[in-house]
Design a protein around this motif. Structure first.
Motif, mmCIF file in Angstrom:
data_model
loop_
_atom_site.group_PDB
_atom_site.id
_atom_site.type_symbol
_atom_site.label_atom_id
_atom_site.label_comp_id
_atom_site.label_asym_id
_atom_site.label_seq_id
_atom_site.Cartn_x
_atom_site.Cartn_y
_atom_site.Cartn_z
ATOM 1 N N ASP A 260 0.815 -1.219 0.000
ATOM 2 C CA ASP A 260 0.000 0.000 0.000
ATOM 3 C C ASP A 260 0.847 1.266 0.000
ATOM 4 O O ASP A 260 0.517 2.238 -0.682
ATOM 5 C CB ASP A 260 -0.941 0.002 1.208
ATOM 6 N N ALA A 261 1.918 1.281 0.768
ATOM 7 C CA ALA A 261 2.745 2.487 0.883
ATOM 8 C C ALA A 261 3.650 2.695 -0.320
ATOM 9 O O ALA A 261 4.135 3.806 -0.550
ATOM 10 C CB ALA A 261 3.580 2.430 2.162
ATOM 11 N N ALA A 262 3.879 1.661 -1.093
ATOM 12 C CA ALA A 262 4.763 1.777 -2.261
ATOM 13 C C ALA A 262 4.079 2.583 -3.357
ATOM 14 O O ALA A 262 2.878 2.464 -3.584
ATOM 15 C CB ALA A 262 5.128 0.387 -2.778
ATOM 16 N N SER A 263 4.846 3.417 -4.016
ATOM 17 C CA SER A 263 4.315 4.190 -5.147
ATOM 18 C C SER A 263 5.167 3.916 -6.384
ATOM 19 O O SER A 263 6.313 3.473 -6.285
ATOM 20 C CB SER A 263 4.334 5.684 -4.830
ATOM 21 N N MET A 264 4.609 4.214 -7.530
ATOM 22 C CA MET A 264 5.361 4.037 -8.770
ATOM 23 C C MET A 264 6.560 4.984 -8.804
ATOM 24 O O MET A 264 7.597 4.661 -9.385
ATOM 25 C CB MET A 264 4.447 4.264 -9.976
#
Length: 228
Positions: free
Chosen positions: A49-53
């Motif tokens: 969830d916390a990971a972004s592109m």
């Protein structure tokens, strides 16, 4: 070579390799692996969830445009990471079942390899990530847990069925069910404590070996024959 044949060959090369002899967009295996390596580090560090592109592009050292050429979103990325890991483990397991060894030896090596993978830090973190999003993203969980032809349990089930045909094992009513039972026996007392954090570190190999040895002995006492 005729002009027509030569032109067709050049067109084929362009489709395959892109202009200038380089891989076409989205077809460079090294670039794809670079992105997957970076994405895996991000997912393992901060969770799904916390990971972004944006995080993934920075970690992988690629532009966002390049990232989207290979993967449409982070769900696609995570699924690819899962599949890559499964493929690597599957190849090792396949080598074990294809080797000309006794049933007991094969099951022992299979159990050790499968167990050490399943209890490893990366595998445990990956499973926790999937559990955390399973209600919102059931398709992601399905991709993680499904039993396709290139998975360990199916591979082992097929192996057991072959050994029954060869007379090395007694008849098994449901090879797939038995395959899963063997996996559960090999991980008895280790998997759940590891998954839910009671066991903070992967267990020492000696403990896994002891579990697997006990599981194989129990299985062979039930299904073994003189040819085993």
């Amino acid at each position: 070579m005729s002009d027509l044949t030569e032109t067709a060959a050049k067109l084929m090369d362009c489709r395959k390799d892109g202009l200038g002899g380089r891989p076409a967009a989205g077809e460079d295996p090294a670039k794809r692996e670079q992105i997957l390596d970076g994405a895996q580090r991000v997912f393992m560090r901060v969770g799904f969830d916390a990971a972004s592109m944006n995080d993934i592009t920075r970690e992988a050292g690629v532009s966002k445009g390049t990232l989207y050429v290979y993967f449409k979103n982070k769900e696609d990325l995570f699924a690819a990471i899962i599949q890559r890991k499964k493929s690597l483990v599957f190849e090792r397991l396949k080598q074990i079942v294809d080797a000309d060894k006794s049933v007991a030896e094969t099951l022992y090596e299979f159990g050790i390899t499968f167990g050490m993978h399943l209890l490893s830090e990366d595998a445990i973190r990956g499973q926790r990530i999937v559990i955390g999003v399973i209600d919102r993203m059931p398709e992601l969980a399905d991709n993680f847990f499904k039993f396709g032809p290139n998975t360990g349990p199916v591979l082992l089930a097929n192996y057991l069925a072959r050994q029954v045909e060869l007379g090395r094992l007694k008849p098994i009513d449901d090879a797939m069910y038995t395959s899963r039972q063997i996996g559960d026996l090999c991980m008895a007392g280790l998997y759940r404590p590891r998954l839910f954090g009671e066991m903070q570190e992967p267990p020492p190999r000696e403990k896994v070996e002891r579990n697997v040895e006990w599981a194989v002995r129990l299985f062979m006492n039930t299904y073994g024959t003189d040819k085993s």
